[in-house]
Design a protein around this motif. Structure first.
Motif, PDB file in Angstrom:
ATOM      1  N   ARG A 205      41.317  36.512  41.052  1.00  0.00           N
ATOM      2  CA  ARG A 205      40.203  36.711  41.764  1.00  0.00           C
ATOM      3  C   ARG A 205      40.370  36.637  43.198  1.00  0.00           C
ATOM      4  N   ALA A 206      41.357  36.321  43.971  1.00  0.00           N
ATOM      5  CA  ALA A 206      41.689  36.269  45.147  1.00  0.00           C
ATOM      6  C   ALA A 206      42.041  37.668  45.684  1.00  0.00           C
ATOM      7  N   ILE A 207      42.798  38.510  44.935  1.00  0.00           N
ATOM      8  CA  ILE A 207      43.274  39.738  45.207  1.00  0.00           C
ATOM      9  C   ILE A 207      41.956  40.555  45.296  1.00  0.00           C
ATOM     10  N   GLN A 208      41.172  40.192  44.307  1.00  0.00           N
ATOM     11  CA  GLN A 208      39.913  41.551  44.161  1.00  0.00           C
ATOM     12  C   GLN A 208      39.142  41.074  45.512  1.00  0.00           C
ATOM     13  N   GLU A 209      39.224  39.900  45.812  1.00  0.00           N
ATOM     14  CA  GLU A 209      38.251  39.705  47.017  1.00  0.00           C
ATOM     15  C   GLU A 209      38.645  40.064  48.222  1.00  0.00           C
TER      16      GLU A 209
END
Ligand code: SF4
Length: 380
Positions: A147-151
């Protein structure tokens, strides 16, 4: 003749706090954040006090490392950056990197970081898989890392991810799964580190008591080979032993270290370098801010002679895709030329290094033995 010389100047901030201690980590950090405000205030003072250390060089990169810089409050980050612009000439296109823990990342926080000038995020992922994450006491999960990578990619696409291999009980399949996931996610830069068991860590203690097996060396060798094969085939440049980047995404900050550029390290345990000396800040948060508050010395200085400078050039240069430049060495350090050139024929014959014009580079085989090759090259 190719002349190698320092090209840039950088500022490094060491943020010595983490939300929890990873079992393998021997960096300087504390999980007690009660001193954070005083440490940040002392860092601001250090920045002002030591601004002459790197002369009038324009700052091309600023790097927040640690520890976990994403624990900084927005005002703290903002004040440190404002001080950089106040005391230094910072290039308008400067690379400004912040290391972040996946769990500290959210869209609003990323927007705030971007508004402050941060333009590159280094995310400590290590693996997406739950068992090794738990074993290493990482605070995040595989899902929170995705999730962090995508954000991050939505707000700050210049992202780098840390990936680990050679883990306890590791397999090649585990690394393949993680690497393929990162390629699918279109990550433009990866740093890949092999786990080392350090004495003063939880892993080190368990290993000493026989409660933790050392990772299998043949697996980590196969994993490193796999990383080189797959990432090079996907267009990543293997530009330093542990670093792979797509063109346009190589870390300017790290390249400044490896090319011998000046840098000012701010914070407990940070190091600085300005061609003449290295300075080592005290590696204790309370001693650091107490000394600065009382205007006492908080660092040690090592003045660098020609031999140290040459050995540092060999140590960092041989790990990079540019390698070391024999013409530069012969012209700059003629007194050491005989000793330096002595081990080269055997390294070349054994296929550990290759020569391209005046440069010596590690071969694939040599990349597995870079520490040994550096020792062979070192001037005694
Ligand atoms: S988050 Fe990073 S610096 Fe902090 S303990 Fe874990 S590995 Fe070390």
């Amino acid at each position: 003749m190719t002349i190698v010389k320092y090209l840039m100047a950088s500022i490094y901030f060491h943020i010595p706090y983490c939300r929890q201690a990873c079992h393998y980590c021997d960096f300087h950090f504390s999980t007690n954040t009660s001193t954070q405000a005083r440490v940040v205030a002392a860092m601001r003072k250090e920045l002002e006090l030591r601004r002459a250390y790197i002369g009038k060089d324009t700052i091309q990169t600023i790097y927040f490392g640690g520890g976990t810089p994403s624990v900084l409050h927005q005002e703290e980050l903002s004040s440190l950056l404002e001080d950089c612009f106040r005391y230094f000439s910072v290039s308008p296109g400067a690379e400004i990197t912040l290391e972040a823990n996946p769990d500290d990342v959210s869209l609003p926080v990323l927007r705030d970081w971007k508004a402050l000038g941060v333009n590159r995020i280094s995310l400590g992922v290590q693996t997406f898989q739950s068992q090794p994450l738990r074993q290493m006491n990482r605070i995040h999960t595989g899902d929170s890392a995705r999730r962090a990578i995508q954000e991050v990619q939505e707000i700050l696409p210049n992202i780098t991810v840390d990936l680990m291999y050679g883990l306890v009980g590791d397999t090649l399949d585990r690394l393949k799964e993680d690497t393929e996931a990162l390629i699918q996610l279109n990550i433009p830069h990866l740093s890949a580190y092999c786990l080392t068991i350090e004495e003063k860590t939880a892993f080190g203690q368990w290993h000493k008591k026989g409660k933790l097996e050392t990772p299998e060396e043949d697996i980590s060798v196969a994993q490193f080979d796999y990383l080189m094969d797959v990432l090079e085939s996907q267009g990543y440049l293997h530009y330093e032993i542990s670093n792979f980047g797509k063109p346009g995404y190589l870390s300017q900050h790290n390249r400044n270290y490896w090319q011998g550029g000046n840098y000012l390290g701010i914070g407990p345990g940070a190091h600085s370098y300005n061609q003449q000396s290295r300075q080592y800040n005290v590696e204790n948060n309370v001693s650091y801010f107490t000394c600065i508050e009382k205007s006492e010395t908080f660092y040690e200085i090592e003045y660098l002679d020609e031999k140290i400078k040459l050995n540092e050039y060999l140590l960092t240069g041989i790990r990079t895709m540019e390698g070391i430049d024999l013409e530069y060495i012969r012209a700059t350090y003629p007194q050491y030329w005989g000793e330096l050139s002595a081990p080269l024929p055997i390294l070349l014959t054994n296929g550990l290094v290759l020569q391209k014009e005046s440069r010596i580079l590690l071969t694939r085989k040599g990349k597995h033995l870079s520490d040994r090759i550096t020792r062979d090259l070192f001037i005694s």
